[in-house]
Design an enzyme around this catalytic site. Structure first.
Site, mmCIF file in Angstrom:
data_model
loop_
_atom_site.group_PDB
_atom_site.id
_atom_site.type_symbol
_atom_site.label_atom_id
_atom_site.label_comp_id
_atom_site.label_asym_id
_atom_site.label_seq_id
_atom_site.Cartn_x
_atom_site.Cartn_y
_atom_site.Cartn_z
ATOM 1 N N ASP A 26 0.828 -1.104 -0.132
ATOM 2 C CA ASP A 26 0.055 0.072 0.009
ATOM 3 C C ASP A 26 0.786 1.315 -0.025
ATOM 4 O O ASP A 26 1.698 1.557 0.614
ATOM 5 C CB ASP A 26 -0.948 0.077 1.371
ATOM 6 C CG ASP A 26 -1.590 -1.055 1.501
ATOM 7 O OD1 ASP A 26 -1.460 -2.118 0.678
ATOM 8 O OD2 ASP A 26 -2.153 -0.995 2.532
ATOM 9 N N TRP A 50 5.969 -9.979 1.616
ATOM 10 C CA TRP A 50 5.177 -9.432 2.582
ATOM 11 C C TRP A 50 5.939 -9.606 4.081
ATOM 12 O O TRP A 50 6.014 -10.979 4.451
ATOM 13 C CB TRP A 50 3.630 -9.575 2.476
ATOM 14 C CG TRP A 50 3.017 -8.485 3.363
ATOM 15 C CD1 TRP A 50 2.699 -7.572 3.415
ATOM 16 C CD2 TRP A 50 2.486 -8.955 4.842
ATOM 17 N NE1 TRP A 50 1.851 -6.811 4.341
ATOM 18 C CE2 TRP A 50 1.914 -7.993 5.145
ATOM 19 C CE3 TRP A 50 2.631 -10.265 5.672
ATOM 20 C CZ2 TRP A 50 1.274 -7.857 6.465
ATOM 21 C CZ3 TRP A 50 2.204 -10.271 6.621
ATOM 22 C CH2 TRP A 50 1.473 -8.788 7.313
ATOM 23 N N SER A 83 -0.426 0.443 7.617
ATOM 24 C CA SER A 83 -0.571 1.657 6.584
ATOM 25 C C SER A 83 -1.541 2.585 7.573
ATOM 26 O O SER A 83 -1.984 2.434 8.582
ATOM 27 C CB SER A 83 -1.859 1.011 5.549
ATOM 28 O OG SER A 83 -1.367 0.335 4.538
ATOM 29 N N ARG A 149 -7.656 -0.553 11.584
ATOM 30 C CA ARG A 149 -6.805 -0.137 10.848
ATOM 31 C C ARG A 149 -6.923 0.678 9.865
ATOM 32 O O ARG A 149 -7.768 1.134 9.426
ATOM 33 C CB ARG A 149 -5.727 -1.420 10.348
ATOM 34 C CG ARG A 149 -6.634 -2.321 9.277
ATOM 35 C CD ARG A 149 -5.431 -3.277 8.790
ATOM 36 N NE ARG A 149 -6.091 -4.321 8.036
ATOM 37 C CZ ARG A 149 -6.607 -5.428 8.252
ATOM 38 N NH1 ARG A 149 -6.553 -5.670 9.506
ATOM 39 N NH2 ARG A 149 -7.035 -6.322 7.226
HETATM 40 C C1 FRU Z 1 -3.911 -3.527 2.552
HETATM 41 C C2 FRU Z 1 -3.380 -4.065 3.916
HETATM 42 C C3 FRU Z 1 -3.822 -3.033 5.159
HETATM 43 C C4 FRU Z 1 -2.628 -3.210 6.137
HETATM 44 C C5 FRU Z 1 -1.205 -3.154 5.270
HETATM 45 C C6 FRU Z 1 -0.582 -4.191 5.747
HETATM 46 O O1 FRU Z 1 -3.209 -3.917 1.628
HETATM 47 O O2 FRU Z 1 -3.719 -5.372 4.313
HETATM 48 O O3 FRU Z 1 -5.096 -3.182 5.619
HETATM 49 O O4 FRU Z 1 -2.584 -2.100 6.826
HETATM 50 O O5 FRU Z 1 -1.923 -4.110 4.054
HETATM 51 O O6 FRU Z 1 0.662 -4.311 5.083
#
Ligand code: FRU
Length: 466
Positions: A26, A50, A83, A149
């Protein structure tokens, strides 16, 4: 999977941001400050998948040429940095000094085994957004939730407002604050017709319609079960009275920002100049992001878009319009204006440079229009279909699914941005947008336009973007 295969290995996207050697998802903390566009983003500073979530950082004077900087906000033993957003606190309301940049991020703690806890936290910068200090009083907002979040904070009147999500409950929550530290719940937004395992990354902002009336836009990322499967970004046009967002029931007042498979977590810049509403999305899809072949880097952003409203409330028709932010200009490489029955070969540009391909078609009696520009598009009856993306040595699940979008009518204009690894199509001045990653093998294939049952009137113009 990004980039095309060059003679000496992978070729990085030329005008789309990709990190030097890490993972990206993101966009975070988008802000225009001191004449620079700041792009923070979810990154894994230690790898190409990730994890270890932190905020990477890049700046650009023009949204096309990016300079990568040190990781702006790093995970530590107690939290990962999920994020969030960034504001410029002109008055110093939060106590970090007048003009401080303040990041509002999700502090993610724990693991599924022991339990996850997500709260909202602050970090501030007094050097224009390059180095940050985590606030000792964190967290500033705790709902005792595992899935709270993605705070997006903006200025409204004389206070700060925040939109965030209870991701699994599918609720957008709205809070207000005078100092970014103490937050008061204002309202909630739900839409049972958009139920999904998670709602993520909301945004809320006004645009002016053709008569100068404010139209509020709520942005919401949905994963999975989006329009084309996997992840996608929705929008709602409506009203906001400072407390509650009310979606409009008008036709066309809600939909998807993109008809393709690769546009997620899109949010807009704080303080963009001239009241522009500039947005960046992640050009990927959680359905296959972690399964795509790796490069020396992983993932890229979509080309920035500018949002506006066509029509007006009083005329009863309002449409969200998305146009590409200004593109770099390069020389024209090909043009054809005339009547076509059969095949037109278009000299490919993308093997050497990013390109803009503009195609205008009045199809008349043609039954089929077939356009190959990296990806293959077929316009037949009232539908534009993007053929499956074959061409990867391994086939991540879902990556090669075809997508289609309604395209009724006789005459249409397609503006296609082609970079190493991607194709973005803006249709009819941004009424419809379709974004797809494009495997290098497909980008290397010849470009052509074929008409069956013509002749038809067409205009094709291509130019390099560097
Ligand atoms: C969206 C997400 C958000 C989170 C972030 C973690 O792609 O899942 O909700 O904050 O990515 O990387």
């Amino acid at each position: 999977m990004q980039g095309g295969a060059g003679p000496s290995g992978p070729v990085r996207p030329a005008i789309h941001y990709s990190p030097a050697a890490t993972w990206l998802n993101d966009p975070n903390g988008l802000i225009f400050h001191n004449s620079l566009w700041h792009l923070y983003y979810q990154t894994n500073p230690r790898g190409l998948t990730w994890g270890n979530m932190s905020w990477g950082h890049a700046t650009s004077p023009d949204l096309a040429h990016w300079t990568e900087h040190e990781t702006a906000i790093s995970l530590d033993e107690s939290e990962e940095i999920f994020s969030g957003s960034m504001v410029c606190d002109e008055t110093g309301s939060a106590g970090f000094g007048a003009g401080a940049l303040v990041a509002i991020y999700t502090s993610h703690r724990g693991t599924p085994d022991v339990g996850v806890h997500q709260t909202q936290a602050l970090a501030w910068s007094t050097d224009g957004g390059f180095t940050f200090h985590k606030f000792a009083g964190n967290p500033v907002l705790d709902r005792d939730s595992a899935d709270f979040r993605d705070p997006k904070v903006f200025r409204h009147g004389d206070r700060w407002l925040m939109v965030a999500v209870e991701a699994v409950e599918n609720v957008v929550v709205l809070y207000a604050s005078d100092d970014l530290r103490e937050w008061e719940l204002l309202s909630e937004f739900r839409d049972p017709t958009a139920a999904a395992p998670t709602w993520e990354c909301p945004d809320l902002f006004p645009l002016l319609d053709a008569r100068g009336a404010a139209v509020w836009v709520l942005i919401l990322s949905v994963n999975p079960e989006a329009l084309t499967g996997g992840s996608g970004t929705r929008y709602y046009l409506g009203d906001f009275d400072g407390v509650t967002f009310t979606p409009s029931a008008d036709p066309g007042a809600q939909g998807w920002l993109d008809q393709g498979r690769d546009y997620y977590a899109a949010v807009s810049f704080f303080d963009a100049p001239d009241d522009r509403r500039v947005m960046i999305g992640w050009m990927n899809n959680w359905e296959y992001a972690n399964a795509l072949p790796s490069q020396p880097w992983a993932m890229q952003m979509a080309w920035p878009r500018e949002l506006s409203i066509a029509g007006s409330v009083s005329r009863g028709i309002r449409r969200l319009i998305q146009t590409p932010a200004p593109l770099p200009t390069g020389p024209e490489t090909f043009s054809f204006d005339g009547s076509l029955a059969g095949d037109l070969t278009i000299p490919a540009v993308a093997a050497t440079a990013p390109a803009l391909v503009e195609v205008e078609i009045e199809r008349g009696g043609a039954s089929l229009v077939h356009l190959a520009i990296g990806l293959t598009f077929i316009w037949e009856a009232d539908t534009l279909t993007v053929c499956p993306r074959i061409g990867l040595p391994e086939r991540p699940a879902g990556f090669d699914r075809a997508v289609s979008t309604p395209l009724p009518g006789d005459s249409h204009r397609l503006s296609i941005i082609v970079d190493h690894g991607s194709v973005e199509v803006f249709i009819d001045g941004g009424h419809t947008v379709l974004t797809q990653l494009c495997p290098p093998a497909l980008l290397a294939s010849p470009w052509a336009l074929r008409v069956t049952g013509g002749p038809v009137q067409i205009h094709v113009h291509t130019r390099r973007l560097v």
